[in-house]
Write a protein that holds these residues in place. Structure first.
Motif, mmCIF file in Angstrom:
data_model
loop_
_atom_site.group_PDB
_atom_site.id
_atom_site.type_symbol
_atom_site.label_atom_id
_atom_site.label_comp_id
_atom_site.label_asym_id
_atom_site.label_seq_id
_atom_site.Cartn_x
_atom_site.Cartn_y
_atom_site.Cartn_z
ATOM 1 N N VAL A 1 0.843 -1.206 0.000
ATOM 2 C CA VAL A 1 0.000 0.000 0.000
ATOM 3 C C VAL A 1 0.873 1.250 0.000
ATOM 4 C CG1 VAL A 1 -1.748 1.262 1.301
ATOM 5 C CG2 VAL A 1 -1.921 -1.208 1.072
ATOM 6 N N ASP A 2 1.953 1.248 0.785
ATOM 7 C CA ASP A 2 2.879 2.393 0.767
ATOM 8 C C ASP A 2 3.490 2.584 -0.612
ATOM 9 O OD1 ASP A 2 2.627 3.269 3.375
ATOM 10 O OD2 ASP A 2 4.198 1.915 4.133
ATOM 11 N N TRP A 3 3.916 1.489 -1.215
ATOM 12 C CA TRP A 3 4.514 1.572 -2.548
ATOM 13 C C TRP A 3 3.507 2.119 -3.560
ATOM 14 C CZ3 TRP A 3 3.357 -1.057 -7.133
ATOM 15 C CH2 TRP A 3 4.289 -0.863 -8.162
ATOM 16 N N LEU A 4 2.246 1.632 -3.497
ATOM 17 C CA LEU A 4 1.226 2.131 -4.413
ATOM 18 C C LEU A 4 0.937 3.608 -4.176
ATOM 19 C CD1 LEU A 4 -1.318 -0.818 -4.582
ATOM 20 C CD2 LEU A 4 0.144 0.037 -6.403
ATOM 21 N N ALA A 5 0.896 4.024 -2.915
ATOM 22 C CA ALA A 5 0.645 5.440 -2.610
ATOM 23 C C ALA A 5 1.794 6.306 -3.111
ATOM 24 C CB ALA A 5 0.452 5.625 -1.110
ATOM 25 N N ASP A 6 3.023 5.828 -2.952
ATOM 26 C CA ASP A 6 4.172 6.585 -3.456
ATOM 27 C C ASP A 6 4.151 6.647 -4.977
ATOM 28 O OD1 ASP A 6 5.048 7.018 -0.894
ATOM 29 O OD2 ASP A 6 6.504 5.362 -0.919
ATOM 30 N N THR A 7 3.746 5.571 -5.614
ATOM 31 C CA THR A 7 3.693 5.529 -7.070
ATOM 32 C C THR A 7 2.581 6.428 -7.606
ATOM 33 O OG1 THR A 7 4.509 3.275 -7.035
ATOM 34 C CG2 THR A 7 3.461 3.995 -9.058
ATOM 35 N N ALA A 8 1.454 6.448 -6.924
ATOM 36 C CA ALA A 8 0.309 7.228 -7.398
ATOM 37 C C ALA A 8 0.601 8.724 -7.398
ATOM 38 C CB ALA A 8 -0.913 6.944 -6.530
ATOM 39 N N PHE A 9 1.450 9.185 -6.510
ATOM 40 C CA PHE A 9 1.734 10.619 -6.428
ATOM 41 C C PHE A 9 3.101 10.984 -6.978
ATOM 42 C CE2 PHE A 9 -1.295 9.815 -2.913
ATOM 43 C CZ PHE A 9 -2.353 10.521 -3.444
ATOM 44 N N SER A 10 3.709 10.096 -7.730
ATOM 45 C CA SER A 10 5.026 10.353 -8.291
ATOM 46 C C SER A 10 4.911 10.673 -9.781
ATOM 47 C CB SER A 10 5.908 9.114 -8.113
ATOM 48 O OG SER A 10 7.098 9.258 -8.837
ATOM 49 N N PRO A 11 5.343 11.876 -10.197
ATOM 50 C CA PRO A 11 5.287 12.214 -11.625
ATOM 51 C C PRO A 11 6.204 11.324 -12.465
ATOM 52 C CG PRO A 11 5.797 14.169 -10.291
ATOM 53 C CD PRO A 11 5.785 12.995 -9.390
ATOM 54 N N THR A 12 7.305 10.881 -11.900
ATOM 55 C CA THR A 12 8.197 9.992 -12.637
ATOM 56 C C THR A 12 7.518 8.663 -12.932
ATOM 57 O OG1 THR A 12 10.048 11.003 -11.475
ATOM 58 C CG2 THR A 12 10.481 8.932 -12.598
ATOM 59 N N ALA A 13 6.779 8.144 -11.971
ATOM 60 C CA ALA A 13 6.071 6.884 -12.181
ATOM 61 C C ALA A 13 5.010 7.038 -13.269
ATOM 62 C CB ALA A 13 5.433 6.411 -10.878
ATOM 63 N N TRP A 14 4.294 8.146 -13.252
ATOM 64 C CA TRP A 14 3.267 8.360 -14.281
ATOM 65 C C TRP A 14 3.902 8.543 -15.658
ATOM 66 C CZ3 TRP A 14 -1.396 6.837 -13.845
ATOM 67 C CH2 TRP A 14 -2.001 6.771 -12.600
ATOM 68 N N ALA A 15 5.059 9.181 -15.709
ATOM 69 C CA ALA A 15 5.762 9.298 -16.985
ATOM 70 C C ALA A 15 6.196 7.915 -17.470
ATOM 71 C CB ALA A 15 6.978 10.214 -16.836
ATOM 72 N N GLY A 16 6.625 7.072 -16.552
ATOM 73 C CA GLY A 16 6.987 5.704 -16.913
ATOM 74 C C GLY A 16 5.791 4.933 -17.454
ATOM 75 N N PHE A 17 4.621 5.106 -16.834
ATOM 76 C CA PHE A 17 3.404 4.454 -17.351
ATOM 77 C C PHE A 17 3.062 4.983 -18.740
ATOM 78 C CE2 PHE A 17 2.237 3.606 -12.773
ATOM 79 C CZ PHE A 17 2.416 2.239 -12.869
ATOM 80 N N GLY A 18 3.298 6.276 -18.955
ATOM 81 C CA GLY A 18 3.055 6.853 -20.286
ATOM 82 C C GLY A 18 3.976 6.251 -21.336
ATOM 83 N N VAL A 19 5.246 6.075 -20.977
ATOM 84 C CA VAL A 19 6.211 5.469 -21.904
ATOM 85 C C VAL A 19 5.823 4.019 -22.191
ATOM 86 C CG1 VAL A 19 8.610 4.704 -22.125
ATOM 87 C CG2 VAL A 19 8.104 7.005 -21.309
ATOM 88 N N LEU A 20 5.408 3.292 -21.167
ATOM 89 C CA LEU A 20 4.959 1.917 -21.379
ATOM 90 C C LEU A 20 3.722 1.867 -22.278
ATOM 91 C CD1 LEU A 20 5.393 0.346 -17.829
ATOM 92 C CD2 LEU A 20 6.703 -0.165 -19.887
ATOM 93 N N GLY A 21 2.807 2.804 -22.096
ATOM 94 C CA GLY A 21 1.628 2.867 -22.952
ATOM 95 C C GLY A 21 1.984 3.173 -24.393
ATOM 96 N N ALA A 22 2.918 4.090 -24.599
ATOM 97 C CA ALA A 22 3.348 4.413 -25.968
ATOM 98 C C ALA A 22 4.018 3.206 -26.619
ATOM 99 C CB ALA A 22 4.298 5.604 -25.944
ATOM 100 N N ALA A 23 4.825 2.485 -25.854
ATOM 101 C CA ALA A 23 5.480 1.288 -26.391
ATOM 102 C C ALA A 23 4.439 0.240 -26.773
ATOM 103 C CB ALA A 23 6.457 0.715 -25.377
ATOM 104 N N TRP A 24 3.422 0.080 -25.931
ATOM 105 C CA TRP A 24 2.372 -0.892 -26.227
ATOM 106 C C TRP A 24 1.604 -0.486 -27.481
ATOM 107 C CZ3 TRP A 24 -2.942 -0.707 -26.576
ATOM 108 C CH2 TRP A 24 -3.562 -1.943 -26.692
ATOM 109 N N LEU A 25 1.302 0.798 -27.640
ATOM 110 C CA LEU A 25 0.604 1.265 -28.839
ATOM 111 C C LEU A 25 1.433 1.023 -30.098
ATOM 112 C CD1 LEU A 25 -1.066 4.601 -27.697
ATOM 113 C CD2 LEU A 25 -2.203 2.506 -28.429
ATOM 114 N N LEU A 26 2.725 1.301 -30.025
ATOM 115 C CA LEU A 26 3.592 1.039 -31.177
ATOM 116 C C LEU A 26 3.627 -0.442 -31.523
ATOM 117 C CD1 LEU A 26 6.596 3.414 -30.475
ATOM 118 C CD2 LEU A 26 5.018 3.515 -32.407
ATOM 119 N N PHE A 27 3.742 -1.271 -30.503
ATOM 120 C CA PHE A 27 3.768 -2.711 -30.738
ATOM 121 C C PHE A 27 2.465 -3.190 -31.362
ATOM 122 C CE2 PHE A 27 3.033 -7.065 -29.221
ATOM 123 C CZ PHE A 27 4.088 -7.689 -29.845
#
Length: 148
Positions: A49-75
């Motif tokens: 739960v701590d890890w998820l809370a830290d991830t939810a409020f981290s801009p770096t984590a959201w940018a990482g999810f965006g990069v993963l989403g872009a990679a998935w779309l390209l694939f």
């Protein structure tokens, strides 16, 4: 801290409902409810739960999810284009080679395998009606072509 409190309260409430269910002699359902109720408590105790809370409020984590989403779309888009075109260049060459071999074999393969017909023909079949709305004219032409 709020997330841990909410998860703990959900676990306690679930265990209370499980106790009431067990009191009503529905032990299998009570055991299942207790198992589901202990999951949030276990997540809090392991630190997920701590890890998820830290991830939810981290801009770096959201940018990482965006990069993963872009990679998935390209694939996904490259796979769709590959399926539409018929595969990779190597696969297309193999398919063209196989088609050329099939064309070389096709004239011999289309000859009847039993030789000339052994049935005696009593005469020409009755002529089909030439109605304007005749839906079977194509089928009759195919049958005549094959001598049926």
């Amino acid at each position: 801290m709020i997330a841990e409190t909410v998860c703990s309260a959900a676990a306690v409430a679930g265990l209370g409902i499980a106790a009431v269910t067990a009191y009503r002699k529905r032990f299998l359902a009570a055991a299942r409810l207790a198992a589901y109720s202990l999951v949030p408590l276990g997540l809090v105790m392991t630190g997920v739960v701590d890890w998820l809370a830290d991830t939810a409020f981290s801009p770096t984590a959201w940018a990482g999810f965006g990069v993963l989403g872009a990679a998935w779309l390209l694939f996904a888009s490259t796979r769709a284009v590959e399926r539409r075109r018929g595969g990779t260049r190597k696969e297309r060459k193999e398919a063209a080679r196989a088609a050329a071999q099939r064309e070389a074999v096709a004239p011999q393969a289309s000859a009847p395998s039993l030789g000339p017909g052994t049935r005696q023909s009593t005469g020409p079949a009755t002529a089909p009606r030439a109605d304007a709305g005749d839906d079977f004219s194509d089928i009759e032409a195919i049958l005549k072509k094959h001598g049926i």
